[in-house]
Scaffold this active site. Structure first.
Site, PDB file in Angstrom:
ATOM      1  N   LYS A 153      10.325 -13.339   6.226  1.00  0.00           N
ATOM      2  CA  LYS A 153      10.783 -11.961   6.456  1.00  0.00           C
ATOM      3  C   LYS A 153      10.563 -11.549   7.917  1.00  0.00           C
ATOM      4  O   LYS A 153      11.466 -11.013   8.553  1.00  0.00           O
ATOM      5  CB  LYS A 153      10.018 -11.036   5.494  1.00  0.00           C
ATOM      6  CG  LYS A 153      10.285  -9.566   5.646  1.00  0.00           C
ATOM      7  CD  LYS A 153       9.809  -8.795   4.435  1.00  0.00           C
ATOM      8  CE  LYS A 153       8.366  -8.349   4.493  1.00  0.00           C
ATOM      9  NZ  LYS A 153       8.043  -7.280   5.438  1.00  0.00           N
ATOM     10  N   SER A 154       9.370 -11.821   8.428  1.00  0.00           N
ATOM     11  CA  SER A 154       9.057 -11.392   9.801  1.00  0.00           C
ATOM     12  C   SER A 154       9.984 -12.058  10.813  1.00  0.00           C
ATOM     13  O   SER A 154      10.499 -11.405  11.728  1.00  0.00           O
ATOM     14  CB  SER A 154       7.608 -11.760  10.146  1.00  0.00           C
ATOM     15  OG  SER A 154       6.719 -10.976   9.418  1.00  0.00           O
ATOM     16  N   GLY A 207       9.165  -1.043   7.252  1.00  0.00           N
ATOM     17  CA  GLY A 207       8.407  -0.605   8.427  1.00  0.00           C
ATOM     18  C   GLY A 207       8.709  -1.474   9.637  1.00  0.00           C
ATOM     19  O   GLY A 207       8.783  -0.985  10.762  1.00  0.00           O
ATOM     20  N   ARG A 250       4.948   6.613   6.152  1.00  0.00           N
ATOM     21  CA  ARG A 250       4.130   5.674   6.934  1.00  0.00           C
ATOM     22  C   ARG A 250       3.997   6.138   8.392  1.00  0.00           C
ATOM     23  O   ARG A 250       4.913   6.747   8.946  1.00  0.00           O
ATOM     24  CB  ARG A 250       4.738   4.265   6.831  1.00  0.00           C
ATOM     25  CG  ARG A 250       4.687   3.791   5.380  1.00  0.00           C
ATOM     26  CD  ARG A 250       5.238   2.416   5.202  1.00  0.00           C
ATOM     27  NE  ARG A 250       4.440   1.429   5.886  1.00  0.00           N
ATOM     28  CZ  ARG A 250       4.778   0.148   5.999  1.00  0.00           C
ATOM     29  NH1 ARG A 250       5.927  -0.274   5.468  1.00  0.00           N
ATOM     30  NH2 ARG A 250       3.998  -0.696   6.617  1.00  0.00           N
ATOM     31  N   SER A 261      -1.502  -4.664  15.255  1.00  0.00           N
ATOM     32  CA  SER A 261      -0.192  -4.481  14.622  1.00  0.00           C
ATOM     33  C   SER A 261       0.867  -5.259  15.383  1.00  0.00           C
ATOM     34  O   SER A 261       1.156  -4.961  16.550  1.00  0.00           O
ATOM     35  CB  SER A 261       0.206  -3.003  14.586  1.00  0.00           C
ATOM     36  OG  SER A 261       1.589  -2.900  14.265  1.00  0.00           O
ATOM     37  N   GLN A 307       3.930  -5.197  14.661  1.00  0.00           N
ATOM     38  CA  GLN A 307       5.124  -4.343  14.769  1.00  0.00           C
ATOM     39  C   GLN A 307       5.046  -3.493  16.035  1.00  0.00           C
ATOM     40  O   GLN A 307       6.037  -3.346  16.759  1.00  0.00           O
ATOM     41  CB  GLN A 307       5.253  -3.465  13.528  1.00  0.00           C
ATOM     42  CG  GLN A 307       5.519  -4.281  12.266  1.00  0.00           C
ATOM     43  CD  GLN A 307       5.469  -3.448  11.001  1.00  0.00           C
ATOM     44  OE1 GLN A 307       5.173  -2.260  11.030  1.00  0.00           O
ATOM     45  NE2 GLN A 307       5.765  -4.078   9.874  1.00  0.00           N
ATOM     46  N   ASP A 321      -0.967  -9.182   4.649  1.00  0.00           N
ATOM     47  CA  ASP A 321       0.056  -9.134   3.597  1.00  0.00           C
ATOM     48  C   ASP A 321      -0.339  -9.933   2.349  1.00  0.00           C
ATOM     49  O   ASP A 321       0.277  -9.773   1.290  1.00  0.00           O
ATOM     50  CB  ASP A 321       1.392  -9.669   4.134  1.00  0.00           C
ATOM     51  CG  ASP A 321       2.010  -8.702   5.140  1.00  0.00           C
ATOM     52  OD1 ASP A 321       1.622  -7.517   5.146  1.00  0.00           O
ATOM     53  OD2 ASP A 321       2.887  -9.133   5.913  1.00  0.00           O
ATOM     54  N   LYS A 375       0.465   0.833   3.958  1.00  0.00           N
ATOM     55  CA  LYS A 375       1.573  -0.125   3.802  1.00  0.00           C
ATOM     56  C   LYS A 375       2.621   0.502   2.879  1.00  0.00           C
ATOM     57  O   LYS A 375       2.676   1.718   2.731  1.00  0.00           O
ATOM     58  CB  LYS A 375       1.037  -1.445   3.235  1.00  0.00           C
ATOM     59  CG  LYS A 375       0.134  -2.193   4.214  1.00  0.00           C
ATOM     60  CD  LYS A 375       0.934  -2.723   5.384  1.00  0.00           C
ATOM     61  CE  LYS A 375       0.069  -3.463   6.386  1.00  0.00           C
ATOM     62  NZ  LYS A 375       0.801  -3.796   7.609  1.00  0.00           N
ATOM     63  N   ARG A 398      -2.328   0.176  -0.844  1.00  0.00           N
ATOM     64  CA  ARG A 398      -2.567  -1.078  -1.575  1.00  0.00           C
ATOM     65  C   ARG A 398      -4.012  -1.218  -2.038  1.00  0.00           C
ATOM     66  O   ARG A 398      -4.276  -1.944  -3.003  1.00  0.00           O
ATOM     67  CB  ARG A 398      -2.147  -2.282  -0.718  1.00  0.00           C
ATOM     68  CG  ARG A 398      -0.635  -2.394  -0.622  1.00  0.00           C
ATOM     69  CD  ARG A 398      -0.164  -3.582   0.211  1.00  0.00           C
ATOM     70  NE  ARG A 398       1.295  -3.696   0.114  1.00  0.00           N
ATOM     71  CZ  ARG A 398       2.047  -4.402   0.952  1.00  0.00           C
ATOM     72  NH1 ARG A 398       1.499  -5.059   1.950  1.00  0.00           N
ATOM     73  NH2 ARG A 398       3.353  -4.461   0.779  1.00  0.00           N
TER      74      ARG A 398
END
Ligand code: S3P
Length: 430
Positions: free
Chosen positions: A22-23, A93, A121, A164, A166, A316, A343, A347
């Protein structure tokens, strides 16, 4: 809402090829969208999230053609167009945060929206560095919708305040298109897919004195690439292998990037034997075959502690590790994981309440969980909280429960791994 019933299973046996990471799919989609030429991306993630990134690229002027075995992305050669509508990031996100950095230098007005979960978020973490670079971002009370009035950016020196990838990526993508050389440092090294992807698309990044440097004004060119299988999707089955003494699983062509692969060491430490075969490097990413068997004799009697940098590297995979922890010999303790609360769901809270529903003893802390090992769990009704990783993690927990488990909101799995339940049924016979 979809419900999946998980029945206690006898074993875990078989082999799988996982859909693309996915990333990496997000990054290839975005950089191919900005680049000049047509990129061919084989084994692109089948998840809804990376398709949100593709759809945003299309809205910004890239041409996307989904072929049977690959996605073709014809990029805008450095100039995104003014989208006609808001850019819909869905549940993702990664899409929202990385895209903000990618588009901030373009002279248009953009609105970024997402679903209910994404809208809750935190987004200040990207607004701050991008504003320092001269970008004009308006958040809605710290969240999406985000309005970006794009324009010229200048380089900054940035130290990431929270681990992070992201946020790092948003700054690197903006830095690529800014004036001057942006420099970035991380106290805890996060996944480095953006660094590899930028280089693959022809950008130059250097490392000096522990800082990452990227010069602005660089142009990207299209690539042909195969996305490695997603190790975070593999994680569900790797953890399931801990549950059956005769488990034997082979996963082919999985991404083994060292900034993502801490899970393999942890699964081994909890009582599995892992072998890596046929390891190769493609566009900077390691890819190989993983073979896993349970090794109950190697399981420690003491709780396994996950904290500090290890927590960040496993972020994750923590839901599934927590979901199998009661069945391990010594259990686990998770600390420094406050990021898990922001997230796709909270979670920490959802893992704790769902484990309790299955009869497990678990202690919830502000920044983690304490889960003793050697427990017997019964089936229960599980609330996925519309969170893909919670839906899949508790499907794995259900494999060793004494009775049936009902996963409510199971459709969330399609955010990252639409094939999950099909594979689960094949690998884990009742
Ligand atoms: C991701 C980074 C992580 C991770 C997410 C994907 C990425 O988020 O949890 O699933 O692809 O860069 P943060 O950057 O918020 O830690």
């Amino acid at each position: 809402m979809t419900i999946e019933i998980i029945r206690p299973a006898r074993t875990l046996q078989g082999s799988l090829v996982l859909p693309g990471d996915k990333s990496i799919s997000h990054r290839y989609a975005m950089l191919a969208g900005l680049a000049e030429g047509t990129s061919r991306l084989a084994n692109f993630s089948t998840g809804a999230d990376p398709h949100s990134s593709l759809a945003c690229m299309a809205a910004l002027g890239a041409k996307i053609v989904e072929q049977e075995k690959h996605v073709e992305v014809t990029g805008v050669a450095g100039s995104f167009s003014q989208p006609l509508e808001a850019l819909d990031c869905g549940n993702s996100g990664s899409t929202m945060r990385m895209l903000a950095g990618l588009i901030a230098a373009h002279p248009h007005t953009f609105t970024l929206v997402g679903d209910d979960s994404l809208t809750q978020r935190p987004m200040e973490r990207i607004r701050k560095p991008l504003a320092q670079m001269g970008a004009n971002l308006t958040l809605t009370d710290g969240h999406a919708p985000i309005t970006i009035r794009g324009g010229a950016l200048h380089a900054i020196d940035f130290a990431t305040p929270i681990p992070s990838a992201q946020v790092k990526t948003a700054v690197l993508f903006a830095g690529l298109q800014a004036t001057g050389t942006t420099s970035l440092s991380e106290a805890i090294l996060t996944r480095d897919h953006s660094e590899h992807a930028l280089r693959a698309f022809g950008a130059t990044l250097t490392r000096r004195d522990g800082r990452l440097l990227i010069a602005g004004g660089q142009k990207l060119r299209a690539i042909d690439a195969t996305v490695p299988g997603d190790l975070s999707s593999a994680a569900f089955f790797l953890c399931a292998a801990l549950l059956f003494p005769d488990s034997n699983l082979i996963l082919d062509a999985v991404g083994l990037n060292p900034t993502r692969s801490a899970l393999l060491d942890v699964v081994a430490a909890l009582g599995a034997k892992i072998r890596l075969l046929n390891v190769e490097e493609h566009h900077g990413e390691l890819v190989g075959t993983i073979q896993v068997n349970a090794n109950p004799a190697g399981a420690p009697a003491q709780p396994f502690l996950i904290s500090g940098a290890l927590t960040a590297q496993l972020i994750d995979e923590l839901p599934v590790l927590a979901a199998v922890a009661p069945y391990t010999r010594g259990g686990i303790i998770v600390r420094d994981a406050q990021e898990l609360r922001v997230k796709e769901s909270d979670r920490i809270a959802l893992v704790a309440s769902n484990l309790q529903a299955m009869g497990a003893q678990v202690t919830e802390r502000a920044d983690g969980l304490e889960i003793p090992g050697g427990q017997t769990l019964h089936g229960a009704t599980i609330d996925s909280g519309a969170d893909h990783r919670i839906a899949m993690a508790f499907s794995i927990a259900g494999l060793r429960a004494t009775s049936e488990t009902e996963i409510q909101g199971a459709e969330a799995a399609s955010i990252s791994f639409p094939e999950f339940f099909t594979h689960l049924k094949t690998l884990c016979p009742e």
